[in-house]
Design a protein around this motif. Sequence first.
Motif, PDB file in Angstrom:
ATOM      1  N   LEU A 101       0.858  -1.181   0.000  1.00  0.00           N
ATOM      2  CA  LEU A 101       0.000   0.000   0.000  1.00  0.00           C
ATOM      3  C   LEU A 101       0.893   1.229   0.000  1.00  0.00           C
ATOM      4  CD1 LEU A 101      -2.548  -1.028   2.775  1.00  0.00           C
ATOM      5  CD2 LEU A 101      -3.063  -0.878   0.345  1.00  0.00           C
ATOM      6  N   GLY A 102       0.568   2.217  -0.801  1.00  0.00           N
ATOM      7  CA  GLY A 102       1.433   3.391  -0.808  1.00  0.00           C
ATOM      8  C   GLY A 102       0.915   4.523  -1.649  1.00  0.00           C
ATOM      9  N   THR A 103       1.593   5.646  -1.544  1.00  0.00           N
ATOM     10  CA  THR A 103       1.276   6.824  -2.345  1.00  0.00           C
ATOM     11  C   THR A 103       2.248   6.988  -3.502  1.00  0.00           C
ATOM     12  OG1 THR A 103       2.578   8.175  -0.820  1.00  0.00           O
ATOM     13  CG2 THR A 103       0.211   8.027  -0.415  1.00  0.00           C
ATOM     14  N   SER A 104       3.108   5.993  -3.711  1.00  0.00           N
ATOM     15  CA  SER A 104       3.986   5.928  -4.870  1.00  0.00           C
ATOM     16  C   SER A 104       3.716   4.622  -5.598  1.00  0.00           C
ATOM     17  CB  SER A 104       5.470   5.983  -4.468  1.00  0.00           C
ATOM     18  OG  SER A 104       5.797   7.219  -3.893  1.00  0.00           O
ATOM     19  N   PRO A 105       3.757   4.600  -6.927  1.00  0.00           N
ATOM     20  CA  PRO A 105       3.555   3.350  -7.648  1.00  0.00           C
ATOM     21  C   PRO A 105       4.589   2.310  -7.220  1.00  0.00           C
ATOM     22  CG  PRO A 105       3.491   5.215  -9.149  1.00  0.00           C
ATOM     23  CD  PRO A 105       3.983   5.738  -7.841  1.00  0.00           C
ATOM     24  N   SER A 106       4.134   1.114  -6.898  1.00  0.00           N
ATOM     25  CA  SER A 106       5.038   0.067  -6.429  1.00  0.00           C
ATOM     26  C   SER A 106       5.460  -0.877  -7.536  1.00  0.00           C
ATOM     27  CB  SER A 106       4.360  -0.741  -5.312  1.00  0.00           C
ATOM     28  OG  SER A 106       3.150  -1.313  -5.763  1.00  0.00           O
ATOM     29  N   ARG A 107       4.975  -0.651  -8.767  1.00  0.00           N
ATOM     30  CA  ARG A 107       5.255  -1.589  -9.848  1.00  0.00           C
ATOM     31  C   ARG A 107       5.265  -0.863 -11.188  1.00  0.00           C
ATOM     32  NH1 ARG A 107       4.428  -7.011 -10.419  1.00  0.00           N
ATOM     33  NH2 ARG A 107       3.370  -7.133  -8.388  1.00  0.00           N
ATOM     34  N   SER A 108       6.127  -1.298 -12.084  1.00  0.00           N
ATOM     35  CA  SER A 108       6.039  -0.940 -13.489  1.00  0.00           C
ATOM     36  C   SER A 108       5.837  -2.229 -14.277  1.00  0.00           C
ATOM     37  CB  SER A 108       7.300  -0.203 -13.964  1.00  0.00           C
ATOM     38  OG  SER A 108       8.439  -1.045 -13.871  1.00  0.00           O
ATOM     39  N   SER A 139      -0.417  12.537 -10.371  1.00  0.00           N
ATOM     40  CA  SER A 139      -0.734  13.947 -10.547  1.00  0.00           C
ATOM     41  C   SER A 139      -0.283  14.721  -9.318  1.00  0.00           C
ATOM     42  CB  SER A 139      -2.239  14.132 -10.788  1.00  0.00           C
ATOM     43  OG  SER A 139      -2.958  13.751  -9.632  1.00  0.00           O
ATOM     44  N   ASP A 140      -0.528  16.021  -9.340  1.00  0.00           N
ATOM     45  CA  ASP A 140      -0.142  16.852  -8.195  1.00  0.00           C
ATOM     46  C   ASP A 140      -1.100  16.697  -7.015  1.00  0.00           C
ATOM     47  OD1 ASP A 140       2.002  17.826  -9.619  1.00  0.00           O
ATOM     48  OD2 ASP A 140       0.870  19.530 -10.419  1.00  0.00           O
ATOM     49  N   SER A 141      -2.254  16.067  -7.243  1.00  0.00           N
ATOM     50  CA  SER A 141      -3.224  15.894  -6.180  1.00  0.00           C
ATOM     51  C   SER A 141      -2.949  14.591  -5.427  1.00  0.00           C
ATOM     52  CB  SER A 141      -4.647  15.895  -6.755  1.00  0.00           C
ATOM     53  OG  SER A 141      -4.796  14.831  -7.670  1.00  0.00           O
ATOM     54  N   LEU A 142      -3.789  14.287  -4.438  1.00  0.00           N
ATOM     55  CA  LEU A 142      -3.641  13.081  -3.635  1.00  0.00           C
ATOM     56  C   LEU A 142      -3.788  11.849  -4.513  1.00  0.00           C
ATOM     57  CD1 LEU A 142      -3.380  11.816  -0.793  1.00  0.00           C
ATOM     58  CD2 LEU A 142      -5.886  11.903  -0.647  1.00  0.00           C
ATOM     59  N   HIS A 143      -2.871  10.916  -4.389  1.00  0.00           N
ATOM     60  CA  HIS A 143      -2.920   9.702  -5.186  1.00  0.00           C
ATOM     61  C   HIS A 143      -2.384   8.534  -4.360  1.00  0.00           C
ATOM     62  CE1 HIS A 143       0.839  11.947  -6.125  1.00  0.00           C
ATOM     63  NE2 HIS A 143       1.390  10.769  -5.884  1.00  0.00           N
ATOM     64  N   GLY A 144      -2.712   7.306  -4.788  1.00  0.00           N
ATOM     65  CA  GLY A 144      -2.265   6.131  -4.059  1.00  0.00           C
ATOM     66  C   GLY A 144      -2.882   4.871  -4.620  1.00  0.00           C
ATOM     67  N   GLY A 145      -2.510   3.719  -4.035  1.00  0.00           N
ATOM     68  CA  GLY A 145      -3.032   2.466  -4.538  1.00  0.00           C
ATOM     69  C   GLY A 145      -2.512   1.277  -3.763  1.00  0.00           C
ATOM     70  N   LEU A 146      -2.863   0.088  -4.254  1.00  0.00           N
ATOM     71  CA  LEU A 146      -2.447  -1.161  -3.639  1.00  0.00           C
ATOM     72  C   LEU A 146      -1.963  -2.124  -4.712  1.00  0.00           C
ATOM     73  CD1 LEU A 146      -4.807  -3.575  -4.147  1.00  0.00           C
ATOM     74  CD2 LEU A 146      -6.066  -2.073  -2.628  1.00  0.00           C
ATOM     75  N   ASP A 147      -1.114  -3.057  -4.308  1.00  0.00           N
ATOM     76  CA  ASP A 147      -0.586  -4.064  -5.218  1.00  0.00           C
ATOM     77  C   ASP A 147      -0.503  -5.381  -4.454  1.00  0.00           C
ATOM     78  OD1 ASP A 147       1.172  -4.439  -7.945  1.00  0.00           O
ATOM     79  OD2 ASP A 147       1.992  -5.639  -6.305  1.00  0.00           O
ATOM     80  N   LEU A 148      -1.071  -6.452  -5.021  1.00  0.00           N
ATOM     81  CA  LEU A 148      -1.084  -7.770  -4.390  1.00  0.00           C
ATOM     82  C   LEU A 148      -0.498  -8.777  -5.364  1.00  0.00           C
ATOM     83  CD1 LEU A 148      -2.037  -9.399  -1.882  1.00  0.00           C
ATOM     84  CD2 LEU A 148      -4.148  -9.860  -3.136  1.00  0.00           C
ATOM     85  N   SER A 149       0.570  -9.447  -4.970  1.00  0.00           N
ATOM     86  CA  SER A 149       1.229 -10.421  -5.839  1.00  0.00           C
ATOM     87  C   SER A 149       1.331 -11.770  -5.140  1.00  0.00           C
ATOM     88  CB  SER A 149       2.617  -9.920  -6.249  1.00  0.00           C
ATOM     89  OG  SER A 149       3.429  -9.696  -5.112  1.00  0.00           O
ATOM     90  N   HIS A 150       1.370 -12.847  -5.938  1.00  0.00           N
ATOM     91  CA  HIS A 150       1.444 -14.213  -5.432  1.00  0.00           C
ATOM     92  C   HIS A 150       2.749 -14.851  -5.874  1.00  0.00           C
ATOM     93  CE1 HIS A 150       0.358 -18.573  -5.114  1.00  0.00           C
ATOM     94  NE2 HIS A 150      -0.279 -18.140  -4.025  1.00  0.00           N
ATOM     95  N   ASP A 151       3.212 -15.833  -5.116  1.00  0.00           N
ATOM     96  CA  ASP A 151       4.470 -16.497  -5.435  1.00  0.00           C
ATOM     97  C   ASP A 151       4.433 -17.187  -6.803  1.00  0.00           C
ATOM     98  OD1 ASP A 151       5.467 -15.676  -3.033  1.00  0.00           O
ATOM     99  OD2 ASP A 151       5.149 -17.582  -1.991  1.00  0.00           O
ATOM    100  N   SER A 152       3.247 -17.505  -7.290  1.00  0.00           N
ATOM    101  CA  SER A 152       3.124 -18.172  -8.584  1.00  0.00           C
ATOM    102  C   SER A 152       3.462 -17.254  -9.748  1.00  0.00           C
ATOM    103  CB  SER A 152       1.705 -18.716  -8.755  1.00  0.00           C
ATOM    104  OG  SER A 152       0.767 -17.648  -8.781  1.00  0.00           O
ATOM    105  N   GLY A 153       3.431 -15.935  -9.518  1.00  0.00           N
ATOM    106  CA  GLY A 153       3.693 -14.967 -10.576  1.00  0.00           C
ATOM    107  C   GLY A 153       2.514 -14.074 -10.893  1.00  0.00           C
ATOM    108  N   TRP A 154       1.298 -14.435 -10.426  1.00  0.00           N
ATOM    109  CA  TRP A 154       0.126 -13.594 -10.661  1.00  0.00           C
ATOM    110  C   TRP A 154       0.166 -12.354  -9.772  1.00  0.00           C
ATOM    111  CZ3 TRP A 154      -3.129 -14.193 -14.581  1.00  0.00           C
ATOM    112  CH2 TRP A 154      -3.221 -15.447 -15.191  1.00  0.00           C
ATOM    113  N   TYR A 155      -0.326 -11.238 -10.283  1.00  0.00           N
ATOM    114  CA  TYR A 155      -0.426 -10.027  -9.486  1.00  0.00           C
ATOM    115  C   TYR A 155      -1.662  -9.228  -9.903  1.00  0.00           C
ATOM    116  CZ  TYR A 155       1.797  -7.752 -13.546  1.00  0.00           C
ATOM    117  OH  TYR A 155       2.091  -7.300 -14.801  1.00  0.00           O
ATOM    118  N   PHE A 156      -2.162  -8.448  -8.952  1.00  0.00           N
ATOM    119  CA  PHE A 156      -3.334  -7.606  -9.159  1.00  0.00           C
ATOM    120  C   PHE A 156      -3.102  -6.294  -8.419  1.00  0.00           C
ATOM    121  CE2 PHE A 156      -7.096  -5.919  -6.995  1.00  0.00           C
ATOM    122  CZ  PHE A 156      -7.889  -5.585  -8.084  1.00  0.00           C
ATOM    123  N   GLY A 157      -3.634  -5.220  -8.950  1.00  0.00           N
ATOM    124  CA  GLY A 157      -3.460  -3.946  -8.265  1.00  0.00           C
ATOM    125  C   GLY A 157      -4.453  -2.902  -8.704  1.00  0.00           C
TER     126      GLY A 157
END
Length: 239
Positions: free
Chosen positions: A34-41, A52-70
């Motif tokens: 969880l963060g206010t900076s992108p955790s993935r490219s 953007s210059d306004s409030l921003h953030g997000g979440l990233d969930l990854s699995h050991d198998s290689g799947w990820y969602f965010g």
Amino acid sequence: MRKPATLALSLLLTCPIALGQIIQRDLGDFDLKLGTSPSRSMAQGLVKPASSDSLHGGLDLSHDSGWYFGQWSPSMGLNPASPLEVDAYLGFKRPFDQTLGYELGIIHYNYPQRRTQDSQEFYGGLSLLGSRFGAAFSNDPTMRNSTLFADLSGNSPFDIGISVKYTAYQLTNAVAVANGNEVAGFNDWSIKFSRPWRGIDLKLIYSDSSLRGSNCSAYAGHNPQCDGLLTFKAERTFY
């Protein structure tokens, strides 16, 4: 997409996250960020979440198998000038060994506060012997674009990084320009040379497009400007 937007927003507001900070937790075989900076490219660095210059953030969930969602919100919609945007992505990333790996995924762009269609971007990436290759296709309501990217830093001599990007754009509606002409599509490209020197990242970038003269009024690509541009940058990270 309104329920996921509310979920991402509530998670961010209930976590004491400082600007640019990322909170990481292990949940069994899952890794949550969880963060206010992108955790993935994605696509080996070709596709990067925007901010953007306004409030921003997000979440990233990854699995050991290689799947990820965010989910990533470049703007939380608290400022009328920056409407709410929620980008949800799903992908699979798998390295075969230290020299070969691949990645595939899709991003869905949603704008709940705008009367505009959602859009999608499909992407893929390949890593080979230290070099990175990426491709992406986007069907934005105003245009469709296809991008190819190559970073040959793993095989370059003299510790000089070389990366190239090329994009073809097809406009949904042709744009009228001076002299009665219309622009229905265009291309742009860039090449970057980079080298570390005493803690400073030196970068030399040349960018250009297929448009010239008055046709440049229709340009809406990745480069800072339509015509050829040579840029030199010196960047240093202090923390």
